[in-house]
Design a protein around this motif. Structure first.
Motif, PDB file in Angstrom:
ATOM      1  N   GLU A 248      -4.757   2.384  -8.300  1.00 19.71           N
ATOM      2  CA  GLU A 248      -4.620   3.839  -8.365  1.00 19.71           C
ATOM      3  C   GLU A 248      -3.185   4.291  -8.615  1.00 19.71           C
ATOM      4  OE1 GLU A 248      -5.125   7.822  -5.589  1.00 19.71           O
ATOM      5  OE2 GLU A 248      -5.972   5.931  -4.884  1.00 19.71           O
TER       6      GLU A 248
ATOM      7  N   ILE B 152       1.249   5.261   0.315  1.00 18.43           N
ATOM      8  CA  ILE B 152       0.543   6.347   0.998  1.00 18.43           C
ATOM      9  C   ILE B 152       1.214   7.651   0.576  1.00 18.43           C
ATOM     10  CG2 ILE B 152      -0.180   7.272   3.234  1.00 18.43           C
ATOM     11  CD1 ILE B 152       0.541   4.344   4.298  1.00 18.43           C
TER      12      ILE B 152
ATOM     13  N   SER C 252      -4.868   0.275  -3.790  1.00 15.30           N
ATOM     14  CA  SER C 252      -3.630   1.042  -3.906  1.00 15.30           C
ATOM     15  C   SER C 252      -2.957   0.767  -5.243  1.00 15.30           C
ATOM     16  CB  SER C 252      -2.690   0.697  -2.747  1.00 15.30           C
ATOM     17  OG  SER C 252      -1.490   1.430  -2.841  1.00 15.30           O
TER      18      SER C 252
ATOM     19  N   VAL D 178       0.863  -1.182   0.000  1.00 19.69           N
ATOM     20  CA  VAL D 178       0.000   0.000   0.000  1.00 19.69           C
ATOM     21  C   VAL D 178       0.897   1.227   0.000  1.00 19.69           C
ATOM     22  CG1 VAL D 178      -1.775   1.304   1.245  1.00 19.69           C
ATOM     23  CG2 VAL D 178      -1.802  -1.206   1.289  1.00 19.69           C
TER      24      VAL D 178
ATOM     25  N   ASN E 144       1.405  12.316  -5.990  1.00 19.56           N
ATOM     26  CA  ASN E 144       1.403  10.913  -5.581  1.00 19.56           C
ATOM     27  C   ASN E 144       2.710  10.223  -5.967  1.00 19.56           C
ATOM     28  OD1 ASN E 144       1.095  10.675  -8.326  1.00 19.56           O
ATOM     29  ND2 ASN E 144      -0.767   9.461  -8.241  1.00 19.56           N
TER      30      ASN E 144
END
Length: 128
Positions: A43, A14, A40, A12, A23
């Motif tokens: 995306e 973050i 995750s 994942v 990002n």
């Protein structure tokens, strides 16, 4: 693939938050929840191919986003860079450090005008 006892966990990412955040960098963690891991991945790193590790860094590429993600396994930080540079205009595919001592990470290109083999050094420079 695990053979025998073990725990399956999912990556994942973050991303950092804030006014100037993208990002393209942030923290990462592992989860036992496949749904969280899939969300995750869809995306932030869809269609992953290839994986390699050198020292404390793990590398993989996203074909769809044409990016390479680098995980720092000591700090749990990640950064992502584009693979579209110079003659590389296709999708990144497999990656591999062929000679451990030279510091180059090689990756193949799928599609594009003239698909080939490319490399990236530890300073982030790309070679065709």
């Amino acid at each position: 693939m695990l053979h025998g006892e073990g725990t399956m966990e999912y990556l994942v990412l973050i991303p950092y938050k804030g006014e100037n955040a993208t990002n393209k960098e942030g923290d990462f963690t592992w989860t036992k929840h496949i749904k969280v891991g899939r969300e995750s991945a869809m995306e932030l790193f869809p269609n992953v191919e290839g994986i390699d590790v050198a020292g404390n860094e793990l590398f993989f590429v996203s074909k769809r986003l044409q990016e390479m993600t680098i995980l720092d396994l000591d700090t749990n930080k990640y950064r992502t860079t584009s693979t579209v540079r110079g003659l590389f205009d296709g999708k990144p595919d497999q990656i591999q450090r062929i000679t451990r001592g030279e510091g180059l990470l090689y990756f193949t290109e799928e599609g594009g005008v003239d698909a080939g083999v490319h490399a990236r050094d530890s300073d982030g420079n790309f070679y065709t």
